[in-house]
Write an enzyme that holds these catalytic residues in place. Structure first.
Site, PDB file in Angstrom:
ATOM      1  N   PHE A 138      -3.870   1.127   9.809  1.00  0.00           N
ATOM      2  CA  PHE A 138      -2.414   1.094   9.908  1.00  0.00           C
ATOM      3  C   PHE A 138      -1.846   1.736   8.652  1.00  0.00           C
ATOM      4  CE2 PHE A 138       1.807  -0.634   9.268  1.00  0.00           C
ATOM      5  CZ  PHE A 138       2.371  -0.526  10.536  1.00  0.00           C
ATOM      6  N   ASP A 223      -4.920   4.262   0.998  1.00  0.00           N
ATOM      7  CA  ASP A 223      -3.698   3.540   1.332  1.00  0.00           C
ATOM      8  C   ASP A 223      -3.830   2.137   0.746  1.00  0.00           C
ATOM      9  OD1 ASP A 223      -1.764   1.922   2.460  1.00  0.00           O
ATOM     10  OD2 ASP A 223      -1.915   2.780   4.467  1.00  0.00           O
ATOM     11  N   LYS A 252       4.813  -2.664  -1.036  1.00  0.00           N
ATOM     12  CA  LYS A 252       4.715  -4.117  -0.878  1.00  0.00           C
ATOM     13  C   LYS A 252       4.794  -4.856  -2.226  1.00  0.00           C
ATOM     14  CE  LYS A 252       2.544  -4.331   3.692  1.00  0.00           C
ATOM     15  NZ  LYS A 252       3.571  -5.105   4.393  1.00  0.00           N
TER      16      LYS A 252
END
Length: 404
Positions: A138, A223, A252
């Site tokens: 993702f 990532d 995040k």
């Protein structure tokens, strides 16, 4: 407007792409939240690995309020001091030489993919454009990143996906060998698959990717939107593995709750994004940069990072105890404070059923797919909150079992 919003207002006024729980939190402090009725919750969800220092941490509040009295936004026609300080701090703490600032993880990944293709185009020509990613990965919700992500459900119904994207199997180096060639520009990988089920990469897998990329002059993109900024127990997970990427993305936990993202890369690659090739109106926003700098400086200390690993052990200990009592988990896995408990065969597809039960018991948690209960709490969650939160989780699991 003086009326108090209700959960029904979501259904009336919001686009229905989310299905939030029925409670509406209105106040947070540390690892605890309170809803409109004053009910208290322990937060194991962490805003999906975002609230790295919990809610309203004084260091972040001070950074935000101090900057709010000085300067909010300029646009990238100018630069600003907080953005420059943040970029320098990230460079000095990582492999990177250059930083691109944006507002989210999806934007950071979009920038990383565009940089990789542009660099390969400039160095080798148009043919070198293929991107290798992995099944169940993702990387965001932009059309490019959702296409690179290895979960087709997120791209269905939006028309033809961008070409030149192929997917290997995570932790299967042979599957990558079959896909990588001289037309490949980048391999994009999460050191730990988050939405794909909290699956850590095997060290030999990441090392093998590095070697394959070097052989074919391919850029390796990590990532670290979910694993970065202390979540793994190191500032970035690549440090845990000893494998250095060419490009790294971060968001995040980087802002501790304030929207911010960053793409990190080297002097060899960065020039491919020359003036006018890419941009972000809010990227490098002074407020976001000030908060992110405070978060990075607070987190990148032995006390916090060693505490993450200690708390991981405590989470695992309690999850194993719950499993010995109820037999609902097949495997408990993860790194640092990104932890997954995979449901056993008898409870396949039922991870989501725990969430409303946990809410009723005063606990907020997450899932990572239908079969994995996920926890991504504050990196500094008090150990007493872990113990109490686990007691609440045990009660929720006991109810699940009783209702089965």
């Amino acid at each position: 407007m003086t009326q108090t919003p209700t959960r029904a207002d979501f259904d009336q006024y919001m686009v229905p792409n989310y299905a939030p729980q029925q409670v509406i939190p209105v106040r947070g402090k540390g690892s605890r939240l309170w809803d409109q009725a004053g009910r208290e919750y322990i937060d194991f969800a962490g805003g999906i690995a975002v609230n790295s220092l919990g809610h309203c941490h004084p260091v972040l509040v001070e950074a935000l309020t101090a900057q709010a009295d000085k300067l909010w936004h300029l646009s990238n026609v100018y630069t600003n001091e907080p953005a420059l300080k943040l970029a320098r701090s990230l460079v000095e703490r990582t492999f990177a030489d250059k930083v691109y600032l944006c507002s989210s993880g999806g934007e950071a990944n979009e920038a990383a993919l565009k940089l990789a293709r542009r660099w390969a185009h400039d160095q080798h020509g148009e043919h070198k454009h293929r991107i290798v990613s992995f099944a169940q990965s993702f990387h965001g919700r932009t059309f490019f990143t959702v296409s690179v992500g290895g979960q087709p459900k997120y791209a269905q119904g939006f028309g033809p996906v961008p070409g030149g994207i192929v997917h290997g199997e995570f932790n299967d180096l042979d599957s990558v060998r079959e896909l990588i060639d001289d037309d490949t520009c980048a391999v994009m990988v999460e050191p730990l698959q988050g939405e794909g089920g909290i699956l850590p990469a095997e060290p030999a897998f990441l090392q093998g990717l590095r070697e394959l990329c070097d052989q074919h002059d391919v850029l390796l993109i990590f990532d670290e939107v979910q694993t970065g900024v202390g979540r793994s127990g190191s500032l970035y997970a690549y440090m845990e593995y000893g494998v250095t990427p060419d490009i790294l993305t971060s968001a995040k936990s980087l802002g501790g709750g304030f929207p911010v993202g960053a793409m990190l890369t080297t002097d060899r690659i960065a020039p491919a994004l020359g003036i006018g090739t890419h941009g972000s109106t809010y990227g490098g926003n002074a407020l976001a940069s000030a908060v992110a700098l405070a978060a990075v400086e607070f987190i990148d200390t032995p006390d916090v990072l060693e505490g993450v690993k200690r708390r991981h052990d405590l989470f695992r200990e309690h999850l194993e105890a719950i499993n010995r009592q109820h037999g609902v988990f097949k495997e408990i896995r993860g790194m640092g404070l990104l932890i997954g408990a995979e449901m056993s065969d008898d409870y396949q597809g039922r991870a989501k059923d725990i969430l409303p039960l946990a809410i009723e018991e005063g606990l907020m948690a997450l899932i990572a797919g239908p079969d994995v209960l996920r926890m991504a709490p504050s990196l500094v969650i008090p150990e007493a909150d872990i113990v109490e939160g686990m007691a609440r989780l045990e009660r929720a699991v006991a109810r699940l079992v009783a209702d089965s």
